[in-house]
Design a protein around this motif. Structure first.
Motif, PDB file in Angstrom:
ATOM      1  N   THR A 203      -4.879  -1.222  -0.381  1.00  0.00           N
ATOM      2  CA  THR A 203      -4.012  -0.243   0.276  1.00  0.00           C
ATOM      3  C   THR A 203      -3.764   0.926  -0.679  1.00  0.00           C
ATOM      4  O   THR A 203      -3.689   0.735  -1.882  1.00  0.00           O
ATOM      5  CB  THR A 203      -2.652  -0.869   0.650  1.00  0.00           C
ATOM      6  OG1 THR A 203      -2.066  -1.393  -0.542  1.00  0.00           O
ATOM      7  CG2 THR A 203      -2.830  -1.973   1.660  1.00  0.00           C
TER       8      THR A 203
ATOM      9  N   ILE B 260      -1.326   3.623   5.369  1.00  0.00           N
ATOM     10  CA  ILE B 260      -0.349   3.587   6.463  1.00  0.00           C
ATOM     11  C   ILE B 260       0.027   5.036   6.754  1.00  0.00           C
ATOM     12  O   ILE B 260       0.529   5.734   5.858  1.00  0.00           O
ATOM     13  CB  ILE B 260       0.902   2.780   6.033  1.00  0.00           C
ATOM     14  CG1 ILE B 260       0.493   1.352   5.650  1.00  0.00           C
ATOM     15  CG2 ILE B 260       1.954   2.777   7.127  1.00  0.00           C
ATOM     16  CD1 ILE B 260       1.529   0.604   4.833  1.00  0.00           C
TER      17      ILE B 260
ATOM     18  N   LEU C 246       5.051   5.088   0.367  1.00  0.00           N
ATOM     19  CA  LEU C 246       6.099   4.152   0.791  1.00  0.00           C
ATOM     20  C   LEU C 246       6.542   3.291  -0.382  1.00  0.00           C
ATOM     21  O   LEU C 246       5.778   3.097  -1.339  1.00  0.00           O
ATOM     22  CB  LEU C 246       5.539   3.218   1.869  1.00  0.00           C
ATOM     23  CG  LEU C 246       5.235   3.831   3.228  1.00  0.00           C
ATOM     24  CD1 LEU C 246       4.207   2.983   3.962  1.00  0.00           C
ATOM     25  CD2 LEU C 246       6.514   3.927   4.047  1.00  0.00           C
TER      26      LEU C 246
HETATM   27  N1  SAH Z   1       2.220   7.229  -6.220  1.00  0.00           N
HETATM   28  C1  SAH Z   1       1.558   6.010  -5.904  1.00  0.00           C
HETATM   29  C2  SAH Z   1       2.348   5.278  -4.888  1.00  0.00           C
HETATM   30  C3  SAH Z   1       2.352   3.859  -5.149  1.00  0.00           C
HETATM   31  S1  SAH Z   1       3.354   3.022  -4.015  1.00  0.00           S
HETATM   32  C4  SAH Z   1       0.153   6.337  -5.410  1.00  0.00           C
HETATM   33  O1  SAH Z   1      -0.266   7.445  -5.555  1.00  0.00           O
HETATM   34  O2  SAH Z   1      -0.589   5.491  -4.917  1.00  0.00           O
HETATM   35  C5  SAH Z   1       2.897   1.364  -4.405  1.00  0.00           C
HETATM   36  C6  SAH Z   1       1.880   0.739  -3.494  1.00  0.00           C
HETATM   37  O3  SAH Z   1       2.414   0.630  -2.176  1.00  0.00           O
HETATM   38  C7  SAH Z   1       0.585   1.481  -3.340  1.00  0.00           C
HETATM   39  O4  SAH Z   1      -0.310   1.235  -4.403  1.00  0.00           O
HETATM   40  C8  SAH Z   1       0.069   0.879  -2.052  1.00  0.00           C
HETATM   41  O5  SAH Z   1      -0.435  -0.413  -2.312  1.00  0.00           O
HETATM   42  C9  SAH Z   1       1.351   0.750  -1.239  1.00  0.00           C
HETATM   43  N2  SAH Z   1       1.597   1.961  -0.412  1.00  0.00           N
HETATM   44  C10 SAH Z   1       2.586   2.850  -0.537  1.00  0.00           C
HETATM   45  N3  SAH Z   1       2.506   3.792   0.418  1.00  0.00           N
HETATM   46  C11 SAH Z   1       1.435   3.492   1.170  1.00  0.00           C
HETATM   47  C12 SAH Z   1       0.796   4.079   2.313  1.00  0.00           C
HETATM   48  N4  SAH Z   1       1.259   5.185   2.916  1.00  0.00           N
HETATM   49  N5  SAH Z   1      -0.288   3.477   2.810  1.00  0.00           N
HETATM   50  C13 SAH Z   1      -0.794   2.353   2.243  1.00  0.00           C
HETATM   51  N6  SAH Z   1      -0.248   1.759   1.170  1.00  0.00           N
HETATM   52  C14 SAH Z   1       0.849   2.304   0.641  1.00  0.00           C
END
Ligand code: SAH
Length: 265
Positions: free
Chosen positions: A81, A135, A144
């Motif tokens: 993800t 997502i 998220l």
């Molecule tokens: N700034 C980071 C955010 C990490 S959030 C980035 O650039 O990836 C921590 C984890 O939550 C992510 O690695 C992912 O596994 C999940 N996550 C957060 N938002 C998401 C989204 N919109 N879609 C899918 N996974 C998400």
């Protein structure tokens, strides 16, 4: 229960509150297997336990490993993800589109991977997976909270299972038995999807051979191998197919080591 075969993998989580919340939501939706890759917090501490409430058993039975490939050991399918949509070429799918694929091979362990709270998963880590989920969120703030992302994915996985189980139960049991027979048969014949550690061994062998013959250079190896991984991962290779590909590599290695013994017929 199909969800029993799905592992939730958290890579280097730093927040005990997040890890506890993840355990709770996993139990809410019938998932039990939590794997923590090099956790940066105490998953058995007071904060995590407090957030887990009635899911402390999931924290206690969590498996701790040092690296993502170790966490994926034995899995045949893995989805990663990501909140990032800009610097990633492979299509990102919505949870509803992608997650049912994790449940398609009955009784084969599958994995859903989540990244660090501050910087998610590296490209190298993303490349251990065969599908990628984003997502859909507001473009003004796409990232998220980790536990929220896990919750949305667990909900979608559970929906995937429920859609199947609203059908006739007798028919379902028959299908489950047939699936068991097919997977028992395929375990012996190599027709099942190759476990990710078998694929990983192939990628390592391929990379070292391509470096040896000068197709890859140390400075281009990582980005080229990323493309090869994506190409192979799209096809869901079977164990016997990986064996065939490794056979080719072994033969090339042998010819390189024995140039004089090799005659073209
Ligand atoms: N700034 C980071 C955010 C990490 S959030 C980035 O650039 O990836 C921590 C984890 O939550 C992510 O690695 C992912 O596994 C999940 N996550 C957060 N938002 C998401 C989204 N919109 N879609 C899918 N996974 C998400």
């Amino acid at each position: 229960m199909a969800l029993d075969w799905v592992k939730i993998i958290l890579v280097e989580s730093a927040g005990p509150i997040n890890v506890g919340s993840v355990a709770r939501v996993m139990k809410n939706f019938g998932l039990n297997h939590l794997v923590l890759v090099n956790p940066q917090c105490d998953h058995l501490g007071v904060e995590a336990q407090k957030m887990a409430v009635h899911a402390k058993d999931i924290l206690e039975s969590a498996v701790l490993v040092n690296t993502l490939p170790e966490a994926l050991q034995g899995c045949t399918r893995a989805i990663a993800t990501t909140a990032r949509i800009r610097d990633w070429e492979t299509p990102l799918l919505s949870p509803r589109t992608a997650l049912p694929w994790l449940l398609e091979e009955p009784q084969q362990p599958a994995a859903l991977i989540f990244g660090r709270e501050d910087r998610g998963l590296s490209n190298e880590e993303l490349n251990y997976a065969q599908r990628f989920v984003n997502i859909p969120t507001s473009s003004s703030y796409s990232s998220l909270n980790l536990a929220t992302a896990v919750a949305i994915c667990c909900y979608e996985l559970a929906q995937g299972v429920e859609i199947h189980s609203t059908d006739n139960t007798v028919l379902l049991n028959k299908m489950a038995n047939a699936d068991e027979e097919i997977s028992a048969l395929s375990r012996h014949s190599g027709y099942e999807s190759a476990p990710l550690d078998v694929l990983e061994a192939y990628y390592q062998q391929l990379e070292s051979l391509l470096l040896d013959i000068g197709y890859l250079y140390p400075h281009t190896a990582a980005s080229r191998m990323e493309k090869f991984r994506q190409l192979y991962n799209r096809t869901q290779l079977q164990t016997r197919e990986v064996a065939m590909l490794r056979g080719i590599l072994r033969q090339v290695e042998w010819v390189i080591a024995n140039p004089n013994n090799h005659e073209k017929s």
